[in-house]
Motif scaffolding. Structure first.
Motif, mmCIF file in Angstrom:
data_model
loop_
_atom_site.group_PDB
_atom_site.id
_atom_site.type_symbol
_atom_site.label_atom_id
_atom_site.label_comp_id
_atom_site.label_asym_id
_atom_site.label_seq_id
_atom_site.Cartn_x
_atom_site.Cartn_y
_atom_site.Cartn_z
ATOM 1 N N TYR A 5 0.845 -1.198 0.000
ATOM 2 C CA TYR A 5 0.000 0.000 0.000
ATOM 3 C C TYR A 5 0.880 1.247 0.000
ATOM 4 C CZ TYR A 5 -3.362 -3.546 1.472
ATOM 5 O OH TYR A 5 -4.144 -4.675 1.547
ATOM 6 N N PRO A 6 1.519 1.566 -1.115
ATOM 7 C CA PRO A 6 2.470 2.685 -1.148
ATOM 8 C C PRO A 6 1.827 4.041 -0.901
ATOM 9 C CG PRO A 6 2.028 1.872 -3.370
ATOM 10 C CD PRO A 6 1.411 0.890 -2.422
ATOM 11 N N ASP A 7 0.523 4.148 -1.082
ATOM 12 C CA ASP A 7 -0.151 5.433 -0.871
ATOM 13 C C ASP A 7 -0.453 5.721 0.597
ATOM 14 O OD1 ASP A 7 -0.138 5.927 -3.599
ATOM 15 O OD2 ASP A 7 -2.118 5.027 -3.907
ATOM 16 N N TRP A 8 -0.257 4.743 1.458
ATOM 17 C CA TRP A 8 -0.498 4.950 2.883
ATOM 18 C C TRP A 8 0.613 5.824 3.454
ATOM 19 C CZ3 TRP A 8 0.796 0.877 7.132
ATOM 20 C CH2 TRP A 8 0.468 1.407 8.397
ATOM 21 N N LEU A 9 0.277 7.034 3.841
ATOM 22 C CA LEU A 9 1.236 7.971 4.420
ATOM 23 C C LEU A 9 1.351 7.684 5.914
ATOM 24 C CD1 LEU A 9 3.030 10.442 3.840
ATOM 25 C CD2 LEU A 9 1.046 11.885 4.375
ATOM 26 N N GLN A 10 2.461 7.106 6.307
ATOM 27 C CA GLN A 10 2.626 6.675 7.699
ATOM 28 C C GLN A 10 3.164 7.810 8.568
ATOM 29 O OE1 GLN A 10 4.127 2.653 8.362
ATOM 30 N NE2 GLN A 10 3.949 2.255 6.173
ATOM 31 N N LEU A 11 2.434 8.914 8.533
ATOM 32 C CA LEU A 11 2.750 10.107 9.311
ATOM 33 C C LEU A 11 1.452 10.623 9.927
ATOM 34 C CD1 LEU A 11 4.952 11.982 6.668
ATOM 35 C CD2 LEU A 11 5.807 10.780 8.695
ATOM 36 N N VAL A 12 1.570 11.313 11.045
ATOM 37 C CA VAL A 12 0.392 11.883 11.689
ATOM 38 C C VAL A 12 0.790 13.203 12.339
ATOM 39 C CG1 VAL A 12 0.753 10.765 13.936
ATOM 40 C CG2 VAL A 12 -1.571 11.314 13.173
ATOM 41 N N ALA A 13 -0.161 14.116 12.443
ATOM 42 C CA ALA A 13 0.098 15.377 13.124
ATOM 43 C C ALA A 13 0.436 15.108 14.587
ATOM 44 C CB ALA A 13 -1.119 16.285 13.016
ATOM 45 N N ALA A 14 1.517 15.696 15.067
ATOM 46 C CA ALA A 14 1.958 15.445 16.442
ATOM 47 C C ALA A 14 0.888 15.813 17.453
ATOM 48 C CB ALA A 14 3.245 16.219 16.713
ATOM 49 N N ARG A 15 0.086 16.826 17.133
ATOM 50 C CA ARG A 15 -0.980 17.254 18.056
ATOM 51 C C ARG A 15 -1.974 16.127 18.339
ATOM 52 N NH1 ARG A 15 -4.038 20.928 13.486
ATOM 53 N NH2 ARG A 15 -1.883 21.342 12.929
ATOM 54 N N SER A 16 -2.095 15.194 17.397
ATOM 55 C CA SER A 16 -3.092 14.137 17.519
ATOM 56 C C SER A 16 -2.856 13.251 18.734
ATOM 57 C CB SER A 16 -3.103 13.278 16.251
ATOM 58 O OG SER A 16 -3.346 14.059 15.106
ATOM 59 N N ALA A 17 -1.608 13.177 19.186
ATOM 60 C CA ALA A 17 -1.284 12.290 20.295
ATOM 61 C C ALA A 17 -1.721 12.851 21.643
ATOM 62 C CB ALA A 17 0.217 12.016 20.324
ATOM 63 N N LEU A 18 -1.932 14.165 21.728
ATOM 64 C CA LEU A 18 -2.193 14.774 23.032
ATOM 65 C C LEU A 18 -3.469 14.251 23.668
ATOM 66 C CD1 LEU A 18 -1.097 18.444 22.272
ATOM 67 C CD2 LEU A 18 0.168 16.695 23.544
ATOM 68 N N ARG A 19 -4.560 14.240 22.902
ATOM 69 C CA ARG A 19 -5.838 13.772 23.453
ATOM 70 C C ARG A 19 -5.813 12.261 23.685
ATOM 71 N NH1 ARG A 19 -11.504 14.719 23.343
ATOM 72 N NH2 ARG A 19 -12.327 13.116 24.742
ATOM 73 N N VAL A 20 -5.199 11.541 22.764
ATOM 74 C CA VAL A 20 -5.190 10.085 22.854
ATOM 75 C C VAL A 20 -4.506 9.619 24.132
ATOM 76 C CG1 VAL A 20 -4.270 7.996 21.769
ATOM 77 C CG2 VAL A 20 -5.319 9.785 20.364
ATOM 78 N N THR A 21 -3.473 10.334 24.547
ATOM 79 C CA THR A 21 -2.716 9.958 25.737
ATOM 80 C C THR A 21 -3.596 9.896 26.982
ATOM 81 O OG1 THR A 21 -0.697 10.921 24.811
ATOM 82 C CG2 THR A 21 -0.746 10.606 27.184
ATOM 83 N N PHE A 22 -4.664 10.691 27.000
ATOM 84 C CA PHE A 22 -5.525 10.747 28.182
ATOM 85 C C PHE A 22 -6.870 10.067 27.969
ATOM 86 C CE2 PHE A 22 -2.709 14.452 28.282
ATOM 87 C CZ PHE A 22 -2.106 14.284 29.518
ATOM 88 N N TYR A 23 -7.044 9.431 26.832
ATOM 89 C CA TYR A 23 -8.338 8.853 26.469
ATOM 90 C C TYR A 23 -8.469 7.445 27.049
ATOM 91 C CZ TYR A 23 -12.338 7.676 23.475
ATOM 92 O OH TYR A 23 -13.568 7.308 23.009
ATOM 93 N N ARG A 24 -9.572 7.181 27.742
ATOM 94 C CA ARG A 24 -9.781 5.883 28.400
ATOM 95 C C ARG A 24 -11.130 5.301 27.978
ATOM 96 N NH1 ARG A 24 -9.222 5.983 34.530
ATOM 97 N NH2 ARG A 24 -8.744 3.791 34.170
ATOM 98 N N PRO A 25 -11.244 4.814 26.770
ATOM 99 C CA PRO A 25 -12.539 4.318 26.292
ATOM 100 C C PRO A 25 -13.024 3.068 26.994
ATOM 101 C CG PRO A 25 -10.811 3.792 24.722
ATOM 102 C CD PRO A 25 -10.196 4.705 25.742
ATOM 103 N N GLY A 26 -12.126 2.323 27.618
ATOM 104 C CA GLY A 26 -12.546 1.116 28.317
ATOM 105 C C GLY A 26 -13.516 1.380 29.456
ATOM 106 N N ARG A 27 -13.572 2.635 29.905
ATOM 107 C CA ARG A 27 -14.486 2.950 31.014
ATOM 108 C C ARG A 27 -15.947 2.815 30.611
ATOM 109 N NH1 ARG A 27 -12.956 7.957 28.919
ATOM 110 N NH2 ARG A 27 -14.591 9.546 28.785
#
Length: 307
Positions: free
Chosen positions: A204-226
């Motif tokens: 899948y050469p079109d898959w850009l394996q990069l993400v905006a660094a800001r995206s990690a901030l919310r995920v770090t505190f996200y607890r969906p298992g609750r």
């Protein structure tokens, strides 16, 4: 593969592959964190479709073929809204019985399965595969596999990216996976298998394996298992016992809190269901889907097809 799936659009610019099925059931799918629909779902979608299920495999907004600017930005609230739009759209597909819809995802998206299933009791079933059920726990573990200097650089880049977004600056992108010491989202041992599991031979050469660094901030505190205790639909939680990217223990605990959950444990790391444990995992998921999604005759679907 083009003969068995067609490109469709729904919601806020989301693009999906629709595999029309034959049994009235439908499985909605998407990839993990910044993983587009093809590397994230193809190998499982083929198996579900071959078993007669319709499949709707989509890209979140800002990613892959879907619309949305800026690119490569992942926001939890937007992605949950895209899921909701996908659930509503799947019920309009001509061959699908609206009462026989299931949702499937892995990694960060697998964590979304808990709140989505809790908020959509009309679903027939839900599958959370190696889900990230507890962001803080996963972040603490990930820190053990990263050098402190690189962690500081990543945090600084994420904060600058978040501040820059307020004035319309382009995202500061980071790799999804890299070796420890590199500024990247994940440097855990099993994350190094990302290409082997999802993109073998650069399929899948079109898959850009990069993400905006800001995206990690919310995920770090996200607890969906609750949300697990509020899930009333049949829920299958698949965990890999040596998972270092989305830990097994929080997912096992979440499964135990869900009233109708079934738990499947396999050996290996985060991508075991895509690698050496693929067959037992996909067979367990198919058994679960047949049991719960097809528990009622697909009368609505047949009537639609005859109309």
């Amino acid at each position: 593969m083009s003969e068995e799936r067609v490109r469709v659009r729904f919601g806020d610019g989301c693009v999906a592959w629709h595999y029309p099925g034959t049994n009235g059931g439908c499985v909605i799918m998407t990839g993990g964190f910044a993983v587009t629909k093809e590397p994230g779902t193809d190998v499982f979608a083929r198996r579900f479709h071959a078993a007669g299920f319709s499949v709707l495999a989509f890209d979140y907004r800002h990613l892959g073929e879907s619309a949305g600017e800026p690119r490569q930005v992942a926001r939890v609230s937007e992605q949950l809204a895209d899921w909701q739009a996908a659930i509503e759209y799947a019920g309009t597909l001509p061959e699908v019985d609206p009462g026989e819809i299931a949702i499937w995802a892995f990694s960060l998206s697998g964590g979304y399965i808990f709140p989505l299933a809790a908020r959509n009791p009309q679903l027939a079933a839900a599958i959370a595969q190696t889900p990230n059920a507890d962001g803080p726990a996963a972040a603490r573990n990930a820190a053990r596999h990263q050098k402190p200097s690189a962690m500081l650089r990543f945090t600084g880049r994420a904060l600058l990216d978040a501040l820059g977004s307020l004035v319309g600056r382009p995202p500061r992108l980071v790799p999804l996976v890299a070796e420890p010491g590199t500024v990247a989202l994940l440097t855990t041992p099993d994350s190094q298998q990302t290409n082997e599991a999802l993109n073998p031979g650069n399929k899948y050469p079109d898959w850009l394996q990069l993400v905006a660094a800001r995206s990690a901030l919310r995920v770090t505190f996200y607890r969906p298992g609750r949300y697990a205790s509020k899930v009333k639909v049949p829920l299958l939680v698949v965990v890999a016992d040596q998972d270092q990217s989305a830990l097994a223990a929080p997912s096992i605990a979440a499964a135990r809190r869900a009233p109708r959950a079934e738990l499947v444990r396999v050996p290996g790391g985060h991508y075991a269901p895509f690698l050496d444990q693929h067959e037992p995992v996909v067979e367990a998921e198919l058994d679960f889907l047949r049991k719960h999604v097809l528990s009622q005759p697909a009368a609505v679907s047949r009537l639609r097809l005859q109309a």
